[in-house]
Write a protein that holds these residues in place. Structure first.
Motif, PDB file in Angstrom:
ATOM      1  N   ARG A   1       3.676  17.371   4.603  1.00 42.96           N
ATOM      2  CA  ARG A   1       2.993  17.627   5.872  1.00 42.96           C
ATOM      3  C   ARG A   1       3.713  16.849   6.962  1.00 42.96           C
ATOM      4  NH1 ARG A   1      -3.473  17.046   4.306  1.00 42.96           N
ATOM      5  NH2 ARG A   1      -3.360  18.279   2.393  1.00 42.96           N
TER       6      ARG A   1
ATOM      7  N   GLU B   1       3.296  14.953   9.526  1.00 47.78           N
ATOM      8  CA  GLU B   1       2.300  14.142  10.228  1.00 47.78           C
ATOM      9  C   GLU B   1       2.982  12.896  10.765  1.00 47.78           C
ATOM     10  OE1 GLU B   1      -1.760  14.089   8.804  1.00 47.78           O
ATOM     11  OE2 GLU B   1      -0.968  14.325   6.780  1.00 47.78           O
TER      12      GLU B   1
ATOM     13  N   ARG C   1      -0.337   7.412   5.262  1.00 49.63           N
ATOM     14  CA  ARG C   1      -0.098   8.777   5.760  1.00 49.63           C
ATOM     15  C   ARG C   1       1.405   9.031   5.751  1.00 49.63           C
ATOM     16  NH1 ARG C   1      -3.476  12.272   7.645  1.00 49.63           N
ATOM     17  NH2 ARG C   1      -5.170  10.832   8.101  1.00 49.63           N
TER      18      ARG C   1
HETATM   19 MG    MG Z   1      -4.971  15.554   7.194  1.00 46.11          MG
END
Ligand code: MG
Ligand code: ATP
Length: 434
Positions: A114, A116, A122
């Motif tokens: 992802r 991000e 994260r």
């Molecule tokens: Mg998320």
């Protein structure tokens, strides 16, 4: 040529000295999910982009902003999987697994991608363990997968991870709720972020999941889905709660949880901790009764969860969970001369066939360097073999932590009794066998 030394931002290496932590965690997940009847499914790392657009949902952050999508040389649009559910659902449909009996139960370990903003907990490449269950609408199934997630967390020895549950209803009750939400958020239109403004018409529930501080502040006082549930959804939610109570699982109802996929229905849940900073959701899941239809199949109620491996490992680290490292070298055989090398091959082979770790020099270093290496890898015992030892037929085995030497007969076989030595150092005739 310049050396390529940097990994891509938002990716991480698991180095050999750390991998036992992953293996330990994965083994517990495998073990626990097996007990609940889940078998592993392995699907490709990339799929047709359309699968994720439909399976994850057009209005989600993942599809709108985070996917690694590219055209292949053949002109197809493919996407690196941002999560594990869509691929598993596609495989269930493609192989008609429902014909093999319902419910279909699968577990998976996947790397996910992802785009991000990288920060603690994260990443752009991260890993999930998850489970999928297809073909049951019964609330007991919801409760059962929650029990499975809880038992994994318990077996990992983790504490201070709280279960939060909610019901986000079905398309019927959601129509009313969407109307109420839209009315509420219209009043804050100018303050909402651009993405949320675009969600206002398409899927206002997504606003509840926005990470921007202003939007989440506004969302706090928004109407609660639990006040809009239709009878069926309400009964379902009550039944899930009763099952959890019966299983002794503690939870709180949090009406702001909506989860990241578009096709969630009824039960949603998260396991959350505040011990690793802002990214505290270590597991998320729920029911997605509309997913299989959305992918072109017949109606097949489904549910599942995914755990973030990196976040779980962060919690384990933070809480000082001791993870056993079974990769300790039991015997290092240092050698001097060609003959000794051959004997060392024989000895290490015998020790390995007992299932233990044995190493010998494969670089051709001097004795001192070999012993330094034995020390570095944390070898429990070492042995020096040279012409003298071979002539006499004896060598000393050294306990690397106490320094104690034990003379052993080289003509005898090195076998399973070796294992006993680990529990009884005094009796270290040990490396030898009948
Ligand atoms: Mg998320
Ligand atoms: P978040 O709200 O934290 O963005 P999400 O709702 O996008 O999570 P899911 O798609 O449900 O997350 O993924 C399940 C789990 O995978 C999350 O609970 C989390 O533990 C982990 N996870 C999700 N995105 C990331 C990421 N970018 N890096 C590391 N772990 C992640």
């Amino acid at each position: 040529m310049a050396l390529i030394t940097k990994k891509i931002k938002g990716t991480e290496d698991v180095l050999p000295k750390e991998s036992y932590k992953w293996q330990f965690t994965e083994q517990i997940m495998r073990d626990e999910s097996r007990k609940f009847g889940f078998k592993e499914i392995r699907t490709p790392v990339f799929e047709h982009t359309e699968l994720f657009a439909r399976g994850v949902g057009q209005t989600t952050d993942v599809v709108q902003k985070e996917m690694y999508t590219f055209d292949t040389k053949g002109g197809e649009s493919v996407t690196l999987r941002p999560e594990g559910t869509a691929g598993a659902a596609r495989a269930v449909l493609e192989h008609a697994l429902e014909n093999e009996g319902l419910p279909v139960k699968a577990s998976y370990f996947v790397s996910c991608y992802r785009y991000e903003k990288p920060q603690a907990g994260r990443l752009r490449e991260f890993h999930q363990f998850g489970i999928e269950e297809y073909g049951t609408s019964a609330p007991v199934a919801d409760a059962e997968i929650i029990c499975l997630a809880q038992s994994i967390i318990d077996r990992l020895g983790l504490s201070d991870i709280n279960l939060e549950i909610n019901s986000i209803g079905c398309p019927t009750c959601r129509a009313e709720y969407h109307k109420a939400l839209r009315e509420y958020f219209e009043g804050y239109k100018s303050e909402l972020c651009d993405t949320c403004n675009s969600r206002l018409n398409k899927n206002p529930m997504r606003i509840l999941d926005c990470k921007s501080p202003i939007c989440s502040q506004i969302a706090k006082d928004a109407p609660k889905i639990t006040d809009y549930l239709c009878n069926e959804c309400k009964e379902h939610f009550d039944a899930v709660k009763s099952c959890l109570d019966a299983a002794g699982i503690k939870y709180t109802v949090n009406p702001t949880i909506v989860r990241g996929l578009d096709y969630y229905t009824k039960t949603v849940f998260e396991f959350v901790t505040d011990c690793i900073g802002a990214q505290g959701t270590v597991c998320g899941g729920g029911r997605y009764d509309g997913l299989i239809e959305e992918l072109g199949g017949k109606h097949m109620p489904s549910l599942g969860f995914a755990m973030g491996m990196e976040r779980l490992l962060m919690v384990m680290d933070k809480q000082g969970i001791e993870i056993p490292d079974f990769d300790e070298c039991a015997l290092y055989v240092a050698t001097m001369g060609e003959k000794a090398k051959l004997k060392a091959f024989e000895i290490t082979g015998a020790v390995r066939s007992c299932g233990m770790i044995a190493e010998t020099d494969v670089i051709g270093r001097g004795l001192r360097a070999q012993m330094k290496y034995a020390d570095k890898i944390g070898a429990k015992y070492s042995m020096v073999l040279g012409d003298n030892e071979l002539e006499q037929g004896y060598a000393n085995i050294k306990n690397m932590s106490t320094g104690k030497l034990t003379k052993v007969n080289l003509d005898r076989r090195f076998t399973a009794e070796f294992i006993e030595m680990h529990t009884d150092d005094e009796n270290s005739g040990v490396f030898l066998c009948r």
